[in-house]
Design a protein around this motif. Structure first.
Motif, mmCIF file in Angstrom:
data_model
loop_
_atom_site.group_PDB
_atom_site.id
_atom_site.type_symbol
_atom_site.label_atom_id
_atom_site.label_comp_id
_atom_site.label_asym_id
_atom_site.label_seq_id
_atom_site.Cartn_x
_atom_site.Cartn_y
_atom_site.Cartn_z
ATOM 1 N N PHE A 35 13.272 91.413 -3.109
ATOM 2 C CA PHE A 35 14.562 90.890 -2.656
ATOM 3 C C PHE A 35 14.367 89.963 -1.460
ATOM 4 C CE2 PHE A 35 18.521 91.269 -0.186
ATOM 5 C CZ PHE A 35 19.427 90.821 -1.153
ATOM 6 N N ILE A 36 13.570 90.403 -0.490
ATOM 7 C CA ILE A 36 13.368 89.623 0.728
ATOM 8 C C ILE A 36 12.524 88.368 0.468
ATOM 9 C CG2 ILE A 36 12.223 89.644 2.998
ATOM 10 C CD1 ILE A 36 13.079 92.621 3.175
ATOM 11 N N SER A 37 11.447 88.513 -0.274
ATOM 12 C CA SER A 37 10.509 87.401 -0.418
ATOM 13 C C SER A 37 10.856 86.424 -1.540
ATOM 14 C CB SER A 37 9.088 87.931 -0.627
ATOM 15 O OG SER A 37 8.993 88.634 -1.844
ATOM 16 N N GLU A 38 11.629 86.867 -2.538
ATOM 17 C CA GLU A 38 11.923 85.988 -3.672
ATOM 18 C C GLU A 38 13.404 85.646 -3.808
ATOM 19 O OE1 GLU A 38 10.152 87.377 -7.322
ATOM 20 O OE2 GLU A 38 8.373 88.087 -6.267
ATOM 21 N N ILE A 39 14.250 86.650 -3.780
ATOM 22 C CA ILE A 39 15.666 86.422 -4.068
ATOM 23 C C ILE A 39 16.386 85.755 -2.898
ATOM 24 C CG2 ILE A 39 17.856 87.546 -4.628
ATOM 25 C CD1 ILE A 39 16.141 89.535 -6.283
ATOM 26 N N ILE A 43 18.466 82.179 -2.873
ATOM 27 C CA ILE A 43 19.883 82.105 -2.510
ATOM 28 C C ILE A 43 20.066 81.066 -1.409
ATOM 29 C CG2 ILE A 43 21.752 83.370 -1.367
ATOM 30 C CD1 ILE A 43 20.811 85.851 -2.934
ATOM 31 N N LYS A 44 19.195 81.067 -0.428
ATOM 32 C CA LYS A 44 19.278 80.080 0.650
ATOM 33 C C LYS A 44 19.060 78.671 0.116
ATOM 34 C CE LYS A 44 17.547 78.931 5.185
ATOM 35 N NZ LYS A 44 16.619 79.255 6.250
ATOM 36 N N ILE A 48 23.959 79.392 -1.142
ATOM 37 C CA ILE A 48 24.997 80.397 -1.353
ATOM 38 C C ILE A 48 25.151 81.165 -0.053
ATOM 39 C CG2 ILE A 48 25.657 82.491 -2.580
ATOM 40 C CD1 ILE A 48 24.083 81.474 -4.970
ATOM 41 N N SER A 49 26.348 81.190 0.463
ATOM 42 C CA SER A 49 26.603 81.932 1.693
ATOM 43 C C SER A 49 27.012 83.345 1.347
ATOM 44 C CB SER A 49 27.728 81.274 2.485
ATOM 45 O OG SER A 49 27.341 79.988 2.872
ATOM 46 N N PRO A 50 26.357 84.337 1.942
ATOM 47 C CA PRO A 50 26.794 85.710 1.688
ATOM 48 C C PRO A 50 28.177 85.943 2.291
ATOM 49 C CG PRO A 50 25.004 85.661 3.283
ATOM 50 C CD PRO A 50 25.231 84.261 2.839
#
Length: 58
Positions: A35-39, A43-44, A48-50
């Motif tokens: 999640f941290i290294s790929e997703i 998204i950035k 895409i803004s969370p």
């Protein structure tokens, strides 16, 4: 137009919320490192803004 991609800390939370329009979806476990290294970088990259909707932050 919005893209909604929910992430939950536990599969049970995702399964509980998978009804109506989400009933054809299945929960998938994603390792935190993935999640941290790929997703998150993807998204950035696509800007895409969370957003926090309906969630009370403690």
């Amino acid at each position: 137009m919005y893209l909604l991609v929910p992430f939950w800390p536990k599969r049970e939370f995702a399964e509980y919320c998978a009804y109506e329009g989400w009933s054809n979806c299945t929960a998938e476990i994603i390792p935190l490192i993935t999640f941290i290294s790929e997703i998150l970088p993807k998204i950035k990259m696509i800007s895409i803004s969370p957003r926090y909707s309906g969630i009370e932050r403690m």
